[in-house]
Every structure is written in C-alpha cells, then in structure tokens.
Design an enzyme around this catalytic site. Structure first.
Site, short mmCIF file in Angstrom:
data_model
loop_
_atom_site.label_atom_id
_atom_site.label_comp_id
_atom_site.label_asym_id
_atom_site.label_seq_id
_atom_site.Cartn_x
_atom_site.Cartn_y
_atom_site.Cartn_z
N ASP A 118 0.83 -1.20 0.00
CA ASP A 118 0.00 0.00 0.00
C ASP A 118 0.87 1.26 0.00
OD1 ASP A 118 -2.88 0.97 0.57
OD2 ASP A 118 -1.70 2.06 2.05
N GLU B 154 1.69 -0.50 -4.96
CA GLU B 154 0.75 0.56 -5.30
C GLU B 154 1.57 1.84 -5.45
OE1 GLU B 154 -3.17 3.06 -3.81
OE2 GLU B 154 -1.61 2.49 -2.40
C1 GLC Z 1 -4.09 3.21 -0.49
C2 GLC Z 1 -5.36 2.38 -0.40
C3 GLC Z 1 -6.48 3.25 0.10
C4 GLC Z 1 -6.10 3.74 1.47
C5 GLC Z 1 -4.77 4.45 1.47
C6 GLC Z 1 -4.23 4.63 2.85
O1 GLC Z 1 -4.19 4.20 -1.44
O2 GLC Z 1 -5.62 1.79 -1.64
O3 GLC Z 1 -7.69 2.58 0.13
O4 GLC Z 1 -7.09 4.63 1.94
O5 GLC Z 1 -3.78 3.73 0.77
O6 GLC Z 1 -3.81 3.40 3.38
#
Ligand code: GLC
Length: 523
Positions: free
Chosen positions: A196, A246
C-alpha cells in the site's frame, strides 16, 4: 521459457467487507468468502488479492492496521485465513495479502506506547514534532492538515487520517518489523504482497513545504528502493512469491525504477486506469507502458478499477472519461448503457494485452458506481475530509434474488449491508447473469477461459495492425488479434479464420462503435 505466474496472471481483488457475509452482520467476512470461492473458480482467476483483513478500528476501512499478524474479528480468525489459503490453493488460486507500511492504526501498540510517555522509545517510530504550530503545511491525501496535535502538545504526521500515524522508515526497528511481517505471511502460504502507498514511505527529515516544482518531500524519495531491494531478497528466499506495489507516480521512468530486477515484481498501472476512452490516448498509454516495463524486464499490469476509484461503467458513461481523484465528477450526468458497452469492450482490451490483468470485485458483474448513497450512510473518511468519497465502488456484491441484500448476507440476517445496495442491481446479480450469454459475467468468464487457451495470449509481444481511424487493432503472437472500435462508425474486420468473442453483437461483418472483438487469424 517457464513463465512466473505473476507475469500474466488474472488477479481478482477482494474487498472483504463487501464480497460475501457469512455470519449475517451485514459485513463481508472470511466465512462468506470461503462459501463463494466457487464463483472465483468459475471465473477462472489465477489469484486473489485480499484488501486488509487485519484487526483495525476501521477508521479507513482496514487500511489502519492495529496488528499485522492477525485477522479482525469482524472478518474471522487466523485459523479461517489459513483455511482460506489452503482452499484457494486447492482450487488453483493463489492469494496475495495487502501490507500497509506507510502508517499504522492509532490503536497499534507502538502508537499507544508512543502516546503514553513523552520519552517512550516508540516515539521515534513516528514523526512527532514539538511546537505551537504544525511543523509545516503538508496536507493529508484525504484533505485537511497532515498534522494532528497530541494531548501533550506535540504534533504527529499522518498523510491520511489522524487515525493513521505515519511511520519513520529511517528507524531500523520499523524496517525489521516489516521484514518479520512479510516472513509471517509468506510462511503462512501467501503467494504475494500488495504494498500500500508504496512510494510514500520516506520523508525529508527537514520537513520542507511541498514546492510547486522541484523535489517532493515525501513522494518517491530515494530510500524506498533500498527497502524494496531488501524485501526482494526476502521474497526470493521463498518459491515464486511476488511483490506488487501501489505506486501512483505520473513520471513513467520513475515508476519503472520500482520494477528493476532486484526490486518489486509488478506495480499497478494507474496510467491505464486514468486514461480516457480515446483511441490515440489509449494507444499511447499502451505503448508507453510496454516500453517502460520492457526496459526493466518487468511485466505490465492492466488495471481498470479498484476500491479507491470510480467504477469504469460510470467513468466510461460520462462525457469526460478520464479518472483522477481531483476530478471525480461525482453526480455529473452518466449514460450507464454506454458506459457498460464501453466497459465490456475495455474488458476484452485489458484481458488481451501482454502482462497481468486485475479485476476488482463486481467489475465482472458490470456494477456501476453507487453515487446516491445518502451522506449519513457514507463511511469513507475521504468523504468527511474532502467532500468526495469512495463508498460508491465499495457497495456489497449482489449474488442472487430480487431485493437487497441480494444474497450478500444469509437469509434472515440481522444486519443490513454496511452500505446500501441499489435496487436496480437485481438484474446484475451473479445468479441473474449466470448462463446468459449476453451478460457481463459470461463475457468475463469466456474471456478469461480463452485467455488461458489461446497460445497468442501467452506471448509477450504485441504488434499493432493498420486499421480504421478511431480503432485499435493488434496481434498477439501469430494467430490472435484484438480489434476495438472507439470511433462513432462501424468498421470492417481484418481477414480472420474464427471470431472468438465479441463484447457486443456484430453488425454482419462490421464491428459497431464501442465494441471489441477477439479473432483467430488465418495462418
Ligand atoms: C491506499 C489504499 C487506500 C487507502 C490508502 C491509505 O491508497 O488503496 O484505500 O485509503 O492507501 O492506506
């Protein structure tokens, strides 16, 4: 050459709160998911990615993790997670867990200890600063300031909600803890880790303001690469595990650095997700993606949707079909019929490009963004902080029946679904679509089956074919071709032997607007 599974897998994202509710409290859980594994086997996916399932106060739907080595009781138990991993493996489905290294929950024992005493060593795991004013003007990604004051007057940094304090990745204990967490899940049989907010971990310790131009103080700082190199070494100690980042970065070259051979295996292609339904822009995006990934030997990924973004049926049904958080266009006019037609064509596009494809739960049902959830029922902290939220793509799945909860919860369940389902989804349930050859679900099932069977779709090459203006046409290997018509007029198909699958009915030998077709070409 043997291909690693993560290079061309179809990976299905499970948002556990909304997949299937086994115990009747209106919130999805592992019991519900285990009962519905057959849906994923029928769909033919290679892997599932579990959005966070850890103990959490749910200030950000589980992305605020209080304990990375257990399961929240609302979802089930660690024993059930282990059983799920076993059952998924038995069905030929790998499992990816979601790790959130940028921050923890304010309820995490580290943060609790840090707050309990001003000289607690755990304070150094976070970004505490004294002062009458916040240390700088950084903004939370969800809106509002990124600093909150503690009862003793110090400030702490949170790039998301105040319930998600940011970790200090310069501290060796933080690094050691996450390596141990990775080992915990690999030892438990997880086949991969989704990372993440992977580009946000490091902060410039001088805490300068975010400049208009010039180096950003916390996006994509150099230190992240050393972390991912160490994670890669760790993952390489296990057979065939994958690290998937991500990484939201507009600069393709910087994005690709995360995918160098000794770093992450893959990262989400948000460039493709945000791209307009436009032939020239899509072609440029596909070329850029393939080129950038080829340069580092990493597989491309094709992502149309996830739990943070507007569902593609809605996006593609608007006059502006791009996506960005800054311009969500919630509530602006949408033609769902057009959006559905385009989403069907986009499915055949994304499932026939070289690399791995991601499917977000409900995408295979053609669900649209639920934009009329009453404000009082909204749960996403982004909504409260910025006025636009992500609840509309997180609504519980419709499985069967004519009215909510559409089989999401067992019959006679005490709780109603944690977000309301639109009554119109009675036509989009798994039961309503199964066996209907014109349904979105059968399109995905057939496409994923063909994707496995067609030799051309196992080659890394893509070759563009000449085609009518406003269309995209390419071959994969010698025998397979995909044509997508994004123009307003029907176009002729290239010479072919077999028509494998079309996203909408063809008009004789003509491919209508907003339609894609898969063909087997003559040798
Ligand atoms: C990422 C996740 C999202 C979350 C954020 C904070 O972007 O996909 O859903 O709110 O991180 O962890």
């Amino acid at each position: 050459m043997a291909t690693h599974w993560w290079r061309d897998a179809v990976i299905y994202q499970i948002y556990p709160r909304s997949f299937a509710d086994g115990d009747g409290d209106g919130i999805g859980d592992l019991a519900g998911l285990r009962r519905r594994l057959g849906h994923l086997a029928d769909l033919g996916v290679d892997a599932i990615w579990m959005s966070p399932w850890y103990p959490s106060p749910m200030a950000d739907a589980g992305y605020d993790v209080a304990d990375f080595r257990d399961i929240d009781p609302v979802f089930g138990t660690m024993a059930e997670a282990r059983a799920l991993i076993r059952e998924a493996h038995a069905a030929g489905i790998r499992l990816i867990v979601d790790i959130v290294p940028n921050h923890v929950s304010a309820d995490h024992p580290w943060f609790a200890a840090a707050l309990a005493a001003p000289d607690a060593p755990e304070r150094d795991y976070f970004w505490f600063r004294p002062g009458d004013q916040a240390p700088n003007g950084w903004r939370s990604e969800f809106g509002g300031p990124a600093w909150t004051r503690t009862p003793n007057g110090d400030w702490y940094l949170h790039l998301f909600t105040p319930e998600q304090p940011d970790l200090n990745w310069d501290h060796p204990d933080v690094r050691a803890e996450f390596e141990s967490i990775l080992r915990f899940w690999f030892d438990a049989g997880a086949d991969g880790i989704r990372i993440d907010s992977a580009a946000l971990l490091f902060k410039d310790p001088a805490l300068p303001e975010v400049p208009e131009n010039g180096p950003h103080p916390y996006h994509d700082l150099a230190g992240v690469h050393e972390i991912y190199r160490s994670w890669r070494r760790l993952a390489d100690g296990y057979p065939d595990r994958a690290l998937i980042g991500e990484v939201w970065l507009p600069d393709a070259e910087r994005f690709a650095r995360y995918l160098r051979p000794d770093e992450l295996h893959a990262a989400f292609n948000f460039d493709f997700l945000g791209c307009a339904w436009d032939p020239a822009l899509l072609r440029a995006c596909i070329d850029r993606t393939l080129q950038v990934h080829a340069a580092v030997g990493a597989p491309a990924t094709w992502v149309l949707s996830n739990h943070d973004v507007t569902r593609q049926v809605t996006r593609y049904g608007r006059s502006d079909t791009t996506f960005s958080f800054a311009t969500k266009r919630e509530g602006t006019p949408v033609d769902l019929e057009l959006g559905t037609r385009r989403a069907r064509a986009a499915a055949l596009l994304s499932l026939s490009l070289p690399g791995a494809a991601y499917v977000y739960q409900g995408e295979e049902l053609g669900l649209w963004e639920h934009e009329s959830i009453p404000p009082a029922l909204r749960q996403d902290p982004m909504w409260a902080r910025s006025g636009h939220g992500r609840d509309g793509c997180r609504v519980p799945l419709p499985w069967s029946g004519d009215e909510p909860p559409f089989g999401f919860s067992p019959t006679g369940a005490a709780g109603s679904p944690w977000l309301p389902q639109p009554p119109e989804w009675k036509d989009l349930t798994v039961a309503a679509q199964s066996g209907d050859p014109s349904s979105m679900l059968e399109l995905y099932r057939t496409a994923i089956r063909l994707r496995r069977a067609e030799p051309g779709l196992h080659t890394p090459e893509l070759t563009w074919l000449p085609t009518a203006p406003g269309a995209l046409a390419y071959t994969r290997g010698p025998g397979f071709a995909c044509v997508v018509n994004l123009s307003a007029a029907p176009i002729a198909l290239p010479d072919h032997e077999t028509r494998l699958l079309a996203s909408s009915p063809l008009d004789g030998e003509l491919l209508p607007p907003d339609t894609a077709v898969w063909l087997r070409l003559r040798n």
